[in-house]
Enzyme design. Structure first.
Site, PDB file in Angstrom:
ATOM      1  N   ASP A 124      -3.776  22.013 -62.657  1.00  0.00           N
ATOM      2  CA  ASP A 124      -2.846  20.888 -62.884  1.00  0.00           C
ATOM      3  C   ASP A 124      -3.224  19.721 -61.962  1.00  0.00           C
ATOM      4  O   ASP A 124      -2.334  19.019 -61.456  1.00  0.00           O
ATOM      5  CB  ASP A 124      -1.397  21.319 -62.667  1.00  0.00           C
ATOM      6  CG  ASP A 124      -0.389  20.296 -63.180  1.00  0.00           C
ATOM      7  OD1 ASP A 124      -0.772  19.436 -63.991  1.00  0.00           O
ATOM      8  OD2 ASP A 124       0.774  20.363 -62.760  1.00  0.00           O
ATOM      9  N   HIS A 162       4.692  22.415 -71.203  1.00  0.00           N
ATOM     10  CA  HIS A 162       5.240  22.222 -69.855  1.00  0.00           C
ATOM     11  C   HIS A 162       6.719  22.553 -70.002  1.00  0.00           C
ATOM     12  O   HIS A 162       7.478  21.791 -70.592  1.00  0.00           O
ATOM     13  CB  HIS A 162       5.029  20.783 -69.385  1.00  0.00           C
ATOM     14  CG  HIS A 162       5.610  20.514 -68.027  1.00  0.00           C
ATOM     15  ND1 HIS A 162       4.917  19.869 -67.033  1.00  0.00           N
ATOM     16  CD2 HIS A 162       6.820  20.811 -67.486  1.00  0.00           C
ATOM     17  CE1 HIS A 162       5.668  19.776 -65.944  1.00  0.00           C
ATOM     18  NE2 HIS A 162       6.830  20.335 -66.199  1.00  0.00           N
TER      19      HIS A 162
HETATM   20  O1  DOR Z   1       3.416  17.346 -60.976  1.00  0.00           O
HETATM   21  C1  DOR Z   1       2.963  17.008 -62.056  1.00  0.00           C
HETATM   22  N1  DOR Z   1       2.304  15.856 -62.219  1.00  0.00           N
HETATM   23  N2  DOR Z   1       3.150  17.803 -63.119  1.00  0.00           N
HETATM   24  C2  DOR Z   1       2.812  17.416 -64.366  1.00  0.00           C
HETATM   25  O2  DOR Z   1       2.932  18.188 -65.270  1.00  0.00           O
HETATM   26  C3  DOR Z   1       2.327  16.039 -64.611  1.00  0.00           C
HETATM   27  C4  DOR Z   1       1.605  15.581 -63.428  1.00  0.00           C
HETATM   28  C5  DOR Z   1       1.145  14.139 -63.452  1.00  0.00           C
HETATM   29  O3  DOR Z   1       0.586  13.720 -64.467  1.00  0.00           O
HETATM   30  O4  DOR Z   1       1.262  13.460 -62.438  1.00  0.00           O
END
Ligand code: DOR
Length: 445
Positions: A308, A183
């Protein structure tokens, strides 16, 4: 003579063949494998076999979603492995790779074993789990098994999973051969810009705080370390035009990259209509970024697609920026979103299947997946490319109960999803008693 094992026949489907062409024909599934693919297979044994009439439907390899956050253990109020896997089955996702930011974190073998056990008890689809890097757990990273790879949060994380110091990153890149998935956001730049923009509660500021430069800085660093050690690198959710251009100029053949449907199809305009539901990391960008990412995907600079899937409750999302968590769900909408783009002429159905299955299987060494061919695992999805339906909140399976794409009129909805030869979803009904299998991964030579 009847086959010794009962078979599943899918009849008269429009089948995507390994060469990217379609034929209309039949598929025979025996046990958990594809046995035969042909224009016309012999009749089934009516007493033992099951048949699906797939006339008018298109058969694709099941989606492999290589980046999801399913919240179990520890955050089950948002999602759990059962609800998430139901959402997968409905969305045509037959396998997923899940991230380590659960509670406890997946940073040691015991935590990985615990997730695998939970998944074997709860998941309708196939499952794999990343091992999360900390600044200290190199021995765990080297030995974890089975895992698709090491996840490093270079930014946008707090606590032990944040690895933002170059020396710590270098130690991880220097040792071992397994895939590192990053990431890529520059935590120090984000920290400074958070201070600079403190007090602003319009969620649109999120895209300026965690700006394109923050993503580019981290992607450049990861690429530099990967080249220094010739280390297999995967760049998660690439979000900016600048990163795509960087990879276009300079992408060693051991590096892969992915993009999410939301970074292709949504941009900062979305804050005006859905507010904090559009908040994610890395953030949504400008329409120009959408265009450049699409072109990079079409040109093969970006290799595949991940959602994601990062569910948060509506209550959490209502807290008001900057107290709102980042992330949005995705596994139920990703395939119809992309197939709708294909039907609009933006890409082909075969390209969508490559980006959402074949290329993912190849990148992660899932050698028996991602194609409709004899001997491959029978992970399949039958989609309807004729009917258009709006995304409706009340029809979602994800526990968080919302989607950033509500109201979007989509085609390509899964009609039947098959995991390891078992029909887990058909015509709106989930078969919640069925279970997927643990995925295995061949490591780079
Ligand atoms: O927006 C996100 N939420 N990006 C991430 O990489 C982690 C994720 C989360 O786990 O809520």
């Amino acid at each position: 003579m009847a086959d010794p094992l009962p078979c599943l026949y899918i009849r008269n489907a429009r089948i995507l063949m390994p060469d990217g062409q379609f034929i209309v024909g039949d598929v025979q599934v025996r046990d958990h494998l594809i046995a035969q693919v042909a224009p016309k297979l012999p009749p089934a044994d009516p007493l033992a076999d099951k048949e699906i009439d797939a006339r008018g439907l298109t058969l694709l390899p099941g989606v492999i979603d290589p980046q999801v956050h399913f919240r179990e253990p520890g955050l089950e109020h948002k999602e759990d492995l059962f609800t998430a896997s139901c959402a997968c089955a409905k969305g045509g996702v037959t396998s997923f790779l899940e991230m380590p930011n659960t509670s406890p974190l997946t940073t040691v073998q015991d935590a990985l074993n615990d997730k695998l056990r939970r998944a074997s008890e709860k998941c309708l689809v196939n499952y794999g789990f990343f091992i999360g890097a900390t600044a200290e757990n190199l021995p765990d990273l080297l030995e974890a098994n089975p895992t698709p790879g090491i996840k490093i949060f270079m930014g946008s994380m707090h606590g032990a999973l944040l690895v933002d110091q170059e020396a710590a990153l270098e130690r991880i890149f220097a040792k071992g051969r397994r895939l590192i998935a990053v990431h890529a956001e520059d935590q120090e730049r984000i920290r400074q810009r958070r201070e600079q923009f403190a007090g602003i509660t319009d969620p649109a500021i999120h895209s300026q705080i965690q700006d394109n430069q923050a993503a580019l800085n981290a992607t450049q660093l990861a690429l530099r370390l990967s080249k220094k050690y010739q280390r297999r690198l995967h760049i998660l959710h690439l979000s900016t035009a600048e990163e795509a251009e960087l990879l276009r100029q300079d992408k060693p053949d051991w590096v892969t990259a992915e993009v999410t449907p939301q970074h292709l199809l949504l941009n900062t305009e979305a804050y005006k209509t859905i507010g904090t539901l559009a908040q994610m990391n890395p953030p949504l960008r400008l329409p120009h970024d959408n265009e450049v990412l699409w072109q990079a995907l079409l040109d093969g600079v970006i290799d595949f697609i991940a959602t994601d899937h990062a569910p948060h409750t509506l209550e959490e999302k209502a807290k008001g920026y900057p107290n709102t968590p980042s992330g949005m769900p995705g596994v139920e909408t990703s395939l119809p979103l992309m197939l709708t783009q294909a039907m609009k002429g933006r890409c082909t159905v075969a390209q969508v299947a490559n980006w959402m299955s074949t290329a993912v299987a190849k990148a992660y060494g899932m050698t028996n997946k991602g194609l409709i061919a004899p001997g491959y695992d029978a992970d399949l999805v039958l989609v309807d490319l004729e009917t258009y339906r709006p995304v409706k909140r009340e029809e979602l399976q994800t526990k968080c109960g919302w989607s950033p794409f509500e109201g979007w009129n989509l085609t390509g909805s899964p009609v039947v999803t098959i995991v390891g030869g078992q029909v887990v979803y058909e015509y709106g009904k989930l078969h919640t008693n069925l279970r997927g299998r643990a995925l295995t991964f061949e490591e780079p030579k």
